[in-house]
Design an enzyme around this catalytic site. Structure first.
Site, PDB file in Angstrom:
ATOM      1  N   HIS A 146      66.765  11.617  59.697  1.00 11.96           N
ATOM      2  CA  HIS A 146      66.418  10.430  60.197  1.00 11.96           C
ATOM      3  C   HIS A 146      68.346  10.277  60.400  1.00 11.96           C
ATOM      4  CE1 HIS A 146      68.589  11.163  56.465  1.00 11.96           C
ATOM      5  NE2 HIS A 146      69.945  10.480  56.792  1.00 11.96           N
ATOM      6  N   SER A 171      68.434  14.192  51.715  1.00  5.89           N
ATOM      7  CA  SER A 171      67.999  13.813  52.582  1.00  5.89           C
ATOM      8  C   SER A 171      69.038  12.122  52.539  1.00  5.89           C
ATOM      9  CB  SER A 171      66.361  13.343  51.757  1.00  5.89           C
ATOM     10  OG  SER A 171      65.742  12.075  52.489  1.00  5.89           O
ATOM     11  N   SER A 223      74.413  13.696  55.169  1.00  5.01           N
ATOM     12  CA  SER A 223      72.510  13.484  55.214  1.00  5.01           C
ATOM     13  C   SER A 223      72.948  15.130  56.615  1.00  5.01           C
ATOM     14  CB  SER A 223      72.549  12.205  56.380  1.00  5.01           C
ATOM     15  OG  SER A 223      72.017  11.292  54.833  1.00  5.01           O
ATOM     16  N   GLY A 233      77.601  10.183  55.162  1.00  7.58           N
ATOM     17  CA  GLY A 233      78.035  11.227  56.347  1.00  7.58           C
ATOM     18  C   GLY A 233      77.262  12.854  55.868  1.00  7.58           C
ATOM     19  N   ASP A 236      61.482  13.887  56.441  1.00  9.97           N
ATOM     20  CA  ASP A 236      62.820  13.726  56.822  1.00  9.97           C
ATOM     21  C   ASP A 236      63.609  15.017  57.487  1.00  9.97           C
ATOM     22  OD1 ASP A 236      65.306  12.728  57.299  1.00  9.97           O
ATOM     23  OD2 ASP A 236      66.072  12.100  55.507  1.00  9.97           O
TER      24      ASP A 236
END
Length: 401
Positions: free
Chosen positions: A243, A368, A353, A351, A271
């Site tokens: 993402h 994720s 991720s 942040g 993801d």
């Protein structure tokens, strides 16, 4: 900016002392498709290399802080989890059709294997002899996985946060958001889910969300106005969350310079993504400690069973630890369902991720999303790293010294 530059300088020194000829920042510049020796490495990485010290002092300290352990308990747990990770695939094969799930029992420090009542005496004897505990379960892992797969085909409303097989409970657990439990669409979904097989419904305090963030100076990488975190170095680049960017999107680093390009990305459904690097950046097998703990070397990607400890590194909340709660969970984000995620009790924030999940020195996956934060607590999911390696034909960059 000075803080980040100092961190990278210290990292480079650490790696040089460790004997890496290509030490540098993470993720650093691409080494190309070959290994440091010049030979083409095999696709994927699932080795559990032996090392005298599989966990750094800082990682052990973080486990003490976040899991409430003493130093001795943290060391013993890391050693027991390594043994369980090696044993788990072996007992799965031994159990055969009678296999009903497995998990690491932190209290006993051993792998526990669930078997159906029809498991033979010889099978039970072999599994006990290998060092695992045995529990009896009503449903096989195959039956539970089939029930989950049927739920995956349903359309879930936003009040349903996700679902996964729980080997300890021996059911498929469907999580619904507490404030939406009376919603008619949620009730209908739960009713249909119960028709698929053994299902338990639990309530959670909030719906999961991804952990990308708007631009903040001095963090690992940016794609447009989105900030995310680097997962793990692979030969030629690094892996991260899907993402965070689409194929072809350019990526800039902590200093604003160009790193590379998203070569592959999938979200939702999956993801995960990988970014090729160049322009003076190269890769190293390290997870950053952010000054909270020493940087951690990566030596493989053996999967940690449910119940194992796991730690996460991210560019916002830095370093935190917790426990693996479930595997192969479907998470229902607002953008769509994502499958085969691993659920943990580790906190995370926007942040983080794409950042690293690691158990000892074994890479587990990339961040994720989740719910909560690192002040009040929460839960976070990661995409398993071995799935990403297999999907894109990548090889994890590991330290073999």
């Amino acid at each position: 900016m000075k803080r980040r530059r100092l961190t990278h300088a210290v990292l480079a020194t650490l790696l040089l002392l460790g004997g890496l000829a290509t030490a540098g920042t993470i993720p650093a510049a691409a080494t190309g498709p070959t290994s440091p020796t010049g030979s083409t490495p095999p696709t994927g990485s699932t080795s559990l290399a032996t090392s005298a010290k599989p966990a750094s002092d800082g990682l052990l300290a973080a486990m003490q802080r976040d899991l409430g352990l003493t130093r001795h308990q943290a060391e013993a747990r890391v050693a027991a989890e390594r043994a369980a990770a090696v044993l788990d695939p072996k007992v799965r094969r031994t159990a055969g059709e009678a296999y009903a799930g497995s998990w690491f029992d932190a209290a006993r420090g051993r792998l526990t294997v669930a078997l159906t009542p029809d498991a033979s005496t010889a099978t039970r004897r072999a599994i006990r002899a290998a060092g695992a505990e045995i529990r009896t379960a009503a449903h096989t892992a195959r039956e539970l996985d089939a029930a989950k797969a049927r739920i995956d085909r349903l359309s879930a409303p936003s009040g349903v946060s996700g679902w996964h097989v729980d080997p300890v409970a021996g059911t498929v657990v469907v999580d619904i958001v507490r404030e939406d439990r009376s919603d008619n669409d949620v009730r209908r979904f739960v009713s249909r889910a119960r028709e698929t097989g053994p299902v338990t419904v639990r309530t959670v305090s909030a719906a999961p969300r991804t952990f990308a963030a708007g631009t903040v100076g001095g963090d690992p990488y940016y794609t447009g106005n989105v900030r995310c975190s680097i997962g793990f170095s692979v030969y030629g680049g690094f892996v991260t969350a899907g993402h965070c960017g689409s194929p072809g999107a350019g990526v800039s680093g902590w200093d604003g310079s160009y790193i590379g390009t998203f070569q592959g990305s999938s979200f939702p459904d999956n993801d995960y993504a990988w970014v090729s690097v160049g322009s003076g950046w190269w890769t190293v097998p390290v997870v950053l400690g952010w000054g909270t703990v020493p940087d951690q070397l990566v030596r493989g990607s053996a999967v940690a069973p449910v119940g194992s400890s796991v730690c996460r590194s991210g560019s916002t909340s830095h370093w935190h630890c917790g426990t693996v709660l479930a595997t192969n969970e479907t998470v229902n984000y607002s953008q769509g369902a994502v499958h085969q995620l691993t659920k943990t009790s580790v906190c995370a924030e926007p942040g983080d991720s794409g950042g690293s999940f690691i158990t000892g020195d074994q890479a587990q996956g990339v961040t994720s999303g989740g719910w909560g934060n690192c002040t009040s607590g929460g839960e976070t999911w990661f995409q398993p790293v071995n799935e990403i390696l297999g999907r894109y034909g990548l090889t994890l960059h590991t330290y073999t010294g």
